[in-house]
Design a protein around this motif. Structure first.
Motif, mmCIF file in Angstrom:
data_model
loop_
_atom_site.group_PDB
_atom_site.id
_atom_site.type_symbol
_atom_site.label_atom_id
_atom_site.label_comp_id
_atom_site.label_asym_id
_atom_site.label_seq_id
_atom_site.Cartn_x
_atom_site.Cartn_y
_atom_site.Cartn_z
ATOM 1 N N PHE A 1 23.648 -23.139 -45.405
ATOM 2 C CA PHE A 1 22.786 -21.981 -45.234
ATOM 3 C C PHE A 1 21.741 -21.969 -46.346
ATOM 4 C CE2 PHE A 1 26.903 -21.150 -43.403
ATOM 5 C CZ PHE A 1 26.605 -20.599 -42.161
ATOM 6 N N ASP A 2 20.815 -21.041 -46.270
ATOM 7 C CA ASP A 2 19.765 -20.979 -47.287
ATOM 8 C C ASP A 2 20.340 -20.789 -48.680
ATOM 9 O OD1 ASP A 2 17.754 -21.332 -45.470
ATOM 10 O OD2 ASP A 2 17.302 -19.194 -45.247
ATOM 11 N N ASP A 3 21.454 -20.046 -48.758
ATOM 12 C CA ASP A 3 21.968 -19.682 -50.081
ATOM 13 C C ASP A 3 23.362 -20.210 -50.375
ATOM 14 O OD1 ASP A 3 23.257 -18.134 -48.232
ATOM 15 O OD2 ASP A 3 22.870 -16.206 -49.199
ATOM 16 N N ARG B 1 21.844 -23.465 -53.821
ATOM 17 C CA ARG B 1 22.888 -22.990 -52.908
ATOM 18 C C ARG B 1 24.220 -22.874 -53.639
ATOM 19 N NH1 ARG B 1 20.483 -27.127 -49.171
ATOM 20 N NH2 ARG B 1 19.407 -25.996 -47.500
ATOM 21 N N ARG C 1 17.598 -30.836 -51.448
ATOM 22 C CA ARG C 1 17.613 -29.627 -50.633
ATOM 23 C C ARG C 1 17.777 -29.942 -49.149
ATOM 24 N NH1 ARG C 1 18.585 -24.137 -51.299
ATOM 25 N NH2 ARG C 1 17.584 -23.026 -49.584
ATOM 26 N N GLU C 2 17.259 -31.080 -48.702
ATOM 27 C CA GLU C 2 17.362 -31.467 -47.288
ATOM 28 C C GLU C 2 18.713 -32.153 -47.073
ATOM 29 O OE1 GLU C 2 15.150 -30.510 -45.044
ATOM 30 O OE2 GLU C 2 14.181 -29.482 -46.740
#
Length: 441
Positions: free
Chosen positions: A82-84, A125, A383-384
């Motif tokens: 998820f984003d976080d 994250r 991040r990806e």
């Protein structure tokens, strides 16, 4: 205690499972609410019911799986990311005979996750652990694994405990393309190079029993070795490893005896072993049967007594007390009291930050290293993030460096460490690392 996000949360259902969330951002908790709790409960009960009827039998061969199992569907987003936050799942024993191993592994993983979360997480994250209790039973492990993959949608599985449970869980994870990280078992089938989604942290049981036999034969000249083993895939794996190590030296076990998993009913097996008058007994067991074996064996004889790491060193010491003096246990991680080792110093700090009352130990250290291994894979992907990237990042020719501890994987090598350490229990219940077996005379 401030964990930077919020305290642990437990979801309990009526089956055998307990879900344990290490951290959960308040905004996600509010949005999920009671409906999620009810869903978890219902799914858990259904899954447990299915497991009793439909899980693969332990004696079957569940490892016939597609070679392309680790390939994610084209265009699919990274499940569990998820984003976080990133969600990890764990099925392990938190009740029953192996509960000290499950709680120890979870403790170490959570300490590692908290450590990185307090620094902002991995690429922004936070890491979350959801744990389910399988009571060291394969059917529950299978059901929990399906629940974590299919319903909880975890990114990866981490810190499973035991060979018979991993035998049902690992193929399910591999088929779904879910990384299966640092199981607490030295089972040989998990070292299959085709299982590239499995990332073993520790040395194998074959390596542990090889170290035992080498020390027995070279240090003491022992030729008569008996084996006590658990009557399942774990025990058979340890018996096979011992037999192979002896065969390399022109020997074979003089006797073996087994007991049933999740019991301590070893008397008939020990009686059979003692009748053969072994000079040493290798125990491929959990702590309670091992403790009972030590007690029975020392009533009638004085063999060298050795146990593999799965025994659970602290639990065995607590069970034996002063009677455990002189029992040897092979370990697959450094001594947790070695303050001069940089990774041990980090482990101590992380453990104290997570729970100031927690005592360092071999099992929670392995859990901490498992968490650090997962973090290393996540950091390498940026991040990806995807499961494919995570797996490939750890199957690299470059060693994974954890504060000076080198874990070496490769394109067809899914085991990071080959190190085996020999320890002996003192009258005070503490273990010290040794290089050789002391001559009992």
């Amino acid at each position: 205690m401030d964990r930077g996000v919020m305290p642990s949360i437990r979801f309990v259902n009526e089956g055998a499972t307990i879900a344990h969330r290490t951290v959960m951002p308040v905004r996600r908790l509010a949005s999920m609410g009671l409906a999620f709790l009810m869903l978890v409960t219902c799914l858990g009960i259904a899954c447990q019911s299915e497991s009793r009827a439909g899980a693969p039998a332990e004696g079957s061969d569940p490892l016939k799986i597609p070679a392309t199992a680790t390939t994610e569907p084209e265009g699919a987003g990274p499940t569990g990311v998820f984003d976080d936050e990133i969600i990890f799942g764990q099925s392990a024993a938190f009740t029953g005979a192996a509960r000290f191993l499950g709680t120890g592994m979870r403790l170490g993983i959570e300490a590692a996750f908290l450590e990185v979360n307090q620094s902002g997480g991995v690429h922004g994250r936070h890491l979350v652990l959801e744990s389910l209790d399988d009571a060291y039973e394969p059917n529950y492990s299978s059901a929990n694994t399906k629940l974590l993959i299919e319903n909880r949608k975890v990114f990866a599985l981490i810190g499973a405990v035991g060979t018979p449970t991993a035998r049902t869980a690992a193929p399910l994870a591999h088929e779904a393309g879910v990384p299966f990280i640092a199981p607490f078992t030295g089972a040989e089938f998990l070292r299959d190079p085709e299982l590239d989604s499995v990332l073993n942290l520790r040395a194998s049981y074959y390596q542990e029993t090889e170290e035992m036999v080498e020390r027995l034969t070279e240090d003491l000249g022992v030729t008569r070795v008996g084996v006590l083993y658990q009557n399942d895939s774990y025990g058979q794996n340890g018996l096979d490893g011992t037999t192979l190590a002896l065969e390399r030296r022109g020997l074979k076990p003089v006797v073996s005896g087994h007991y049933e998993r999740n019991t301590r009913a070893v008397k008939s097996a020990v009686d059979r072993i003692l009748e053969a008058d072994p000079e040493a007994i290798i125990m491929v067991s959990s702590y309670a049967p091992a403790a009972r074996t030590v007690e029975l064996a020392r009533r009638e004889a004085d063999p060298v007594l050795m146990a593999v790491s799965f025994v659970g060193s602290r639990a065995l010491a607590n069970a034996l007390g002063a009677e455990g003096e002189g029992v040897y246990v092979t370990q697959v991680v450094p001594h947790p009291d070695d303050g001069g080792n940089p990774v041990i110093a980090r482990y101590h700090a992380a453990l104290a930050d997570y729970d100031a009352r927690a005592e360092p130990g071999f099992v929670s250290l392995e859990g901490y290293l498992a968490g650090r291994l997962a973090i290393a894979g996540l950091e390498a992907c940026g991040r990806e993030l995807s499961r494919n990237c995570f797996i490939k990042a750890l199957h690299t020719a470059e060693p994974v460096d954890i504060d000076g501890m080198q874990l070496e994987f490769g394109p067809r090598d899914n085991q990071g460490s080959d190190e085996v350490f020999l320890t002996v229990m003192g009258a005070d219940g503490e273990y010290r690392q040794v290089e050789r077996l002391a001559d009992p005379q």
